[in-house]
Design a protein around this motif. Structure first.
Motif, PDB file in Angstrom:
ATOM      1  N   UNK A  89      -1.963  -7.111   7.325  1.00 34.61           N
ATOM      2  CA  UNK A  89      -2.681  -7.011   6.055  1.00 34.61           C
ATOM      3  C   UNK A  89      -3.755  -5.927   6.087  1.00 34.61           C
ATOM      4  N   UNK A  90      -3.603  -4.986   7.007  1.00 31.52           N
ATOM      5  CA  UNK A  90      -4.596  -3.914   7.122  1.00 31.52           C
ATOM      6  C   UNK A  90      -4.487  -2.900   5.988  1.00 31.52           C
ATOM      7  N   UNK A  91      -3.335  -2.841   5.330  1.00 35.16           N
ATOM      8  CA  UNK A  91      -3.168  -1.939   4.189  1.00 35.16           C
ATOM      9  C   UNK A  91      -3.714  -2.649   2.948  1.00 35.16           C
ATOM     10  N   UNK A  92      -4.896  -2.247   2.471  1.00 38.96           N
ATOM     11  CA  UNK A  92      -5.523  -2.975   1.356  1.00 38.96           C
ATOM     12  C   UNK A  92      -4.703  -2.952   0.073  1.00 38.96           C
ATOM     13  N   UNK A  93      -3.992  -1.855  -0.179  1.00 42.78           N
ATOM     14  CA  UNK A  93      -3.202  -1.769  -1.407  1.00 42.78           C
ATOM     15  C   UNK A  93      -2.021  -2.732  -1.368  1.00 42.78           C
ATOM     16  N   UNK A  94      -1.320  -2.765  -0.242  1.00 44.71           N
ATOM     17  CA  UNK A  94      -0.180  -3.662  -0.096  1.00 44.71           C
ATOM     18  C   UNK A  94      -0.639  -5.120  -0.135  1.00 44.71           C
ATOM     19  N   UNK A  95      -1.746  -5.405   0.528  1.00 47.33           N
ATOM     20  CA  UNK A  95      -2.281  -6.768   0.520  1.00 47.33           C
ATOM     21  C   UNK A  95      -2.665  -7.197  -0.886  1.00 47.33           C
ATOM     22  N   UNK A  96      -3.287  -6.289  -1.626  1.00 47.61           N
ATOM     23  CA  UNK A  96      -3.721  -6.613  -2.989  1.00 47.61           C
ATOM     24  C   UNK A  96      -2.528  -6.943  -3.890  1.00 47.61           C
ATOM     25  N   UNK A  97      -1.477  -6.139  -3.839  1.00 44.51           N
ATOM     26  CA  UNK A  97      -0.343  -6.406  -4.725  1.00 44.51           C
ATOM     27  C   UNK A  97       0.366  -7.704  -4.316  1.00 44.51           C
TER      28      UNK A  97
END
Length: 254
Positions: A117-125
């Motif tokens: 979950x280190x990618x904030x954009x991917x985690x957000x979506x």
């Protein structure tokens, strides 16, 4: 005297309340990954051989209890009239607290299944997808239409391991989902908000009803998060209800 006792009926504008709530809840979608990881690691350390799906309940228990407590405290309708008015003003805060714990629980589920979950954009979506599923499930009016909110990406709803599908999307495609954030949060607030009006019941009954309701909301969020972050073919984990005694101990005026 007629012998009839009518409780005051406060004027309550749900749409206006949702607008006030939006200003608060838009800022709650970035929980601390470090804090969530600590909770997950602690649970795993105690049961290292147990499958992740069987640890979901333990990992998210704190979120469910905090949401129930926060809502009961933020809806202080102990007395008719004054207490009810205070409660009406507190509904946006209650919505924010429920959302905060729902997002935090979803993040913990993702970490429990070893998702990066280190990618904030991917985690957000991914979190937005979880919230959309929750809004659709809670909606009793039929006004929330996933295809109108997510467009072609609405096909991801209800799919197991949809996190993998999200990770496979292009940056532009993920941005299409992220661009619907305000609509998703509004749909979520409109779906979660109306039952919280039970918190306006006087004499302490409202906070108890609201606290029990948010357990149901969190349970659905956790089930959706398990489906989104878990591996393909995973059966959504059924989260047990918080014992009523635990909630009642935190209800004002009880």
């Amino acid at each position: 005297m007629t012998g009839n006792f009518n409780l005051p009926k406060p004027e309550f504008d749900l749409e206006a309340t949702v607008e006030r709530a939006m200003a608060l809840i838009n800022r709650t979608l970035q929980p601390s990954l470090e804090d969530a990881q600590k909770v997950v690691d602690k649970v795993r350390a105690g049961k290292p051989l147990v499958a992740p799906g069987d640890l979901v309940d333990q990992v998210t228990r704190g979120n469910r209890m905090r949401a129930a407590r926060a809502v009961s405290f933020s809806l202080p309708s102990i007395l008719p009239g004054v207490g009810t008015a205070i409660s009406a003003a507190a509904v946006p805060v209650a919505l924010r607290e429920v959302l905060k714990e729902a997002v935090s629980a979803a993040i913990k589920v993702g970490l429990l299944f070893d998702r990066d979950l280190e990618d904030p954009e991917l985690t957000r979506v991914a979190v937005l997808l979880v919230l959309t599923e929750g809004a659709v499930r809670l909606d009793k009016t039929g006004r929330i239409r996933p295809d109108a909110i997510l467009g072609r990406h609405a096909a991801l709803l209800g799919r197991t391991a949809s996190y993998d599908a999200l990770a496979a999307l292009t940056t532009t495609e993920r941005q299409e989902i992220a661009a619907s954030q305000s609509e998703i949060l509004r749909a979520w607030a409109l779906a979660v908000g109306p039952p919280l009006l039970a918190g306006l019941l006087p004499f302490g009954l409202g906070p108890m009803a609201a606290a029990n309701y948010v357990q149901y909301v969190l349970k659905g969020t956790i089930t959706s998060a398990t489906r989104v972050f878990g591996p393909a073919g995973t059966t959504p984990v059924a989260v047990d209800e918080i014992p009523g005694r635990e909630v009642q101990e935190d209800v004002p005026g009880s």
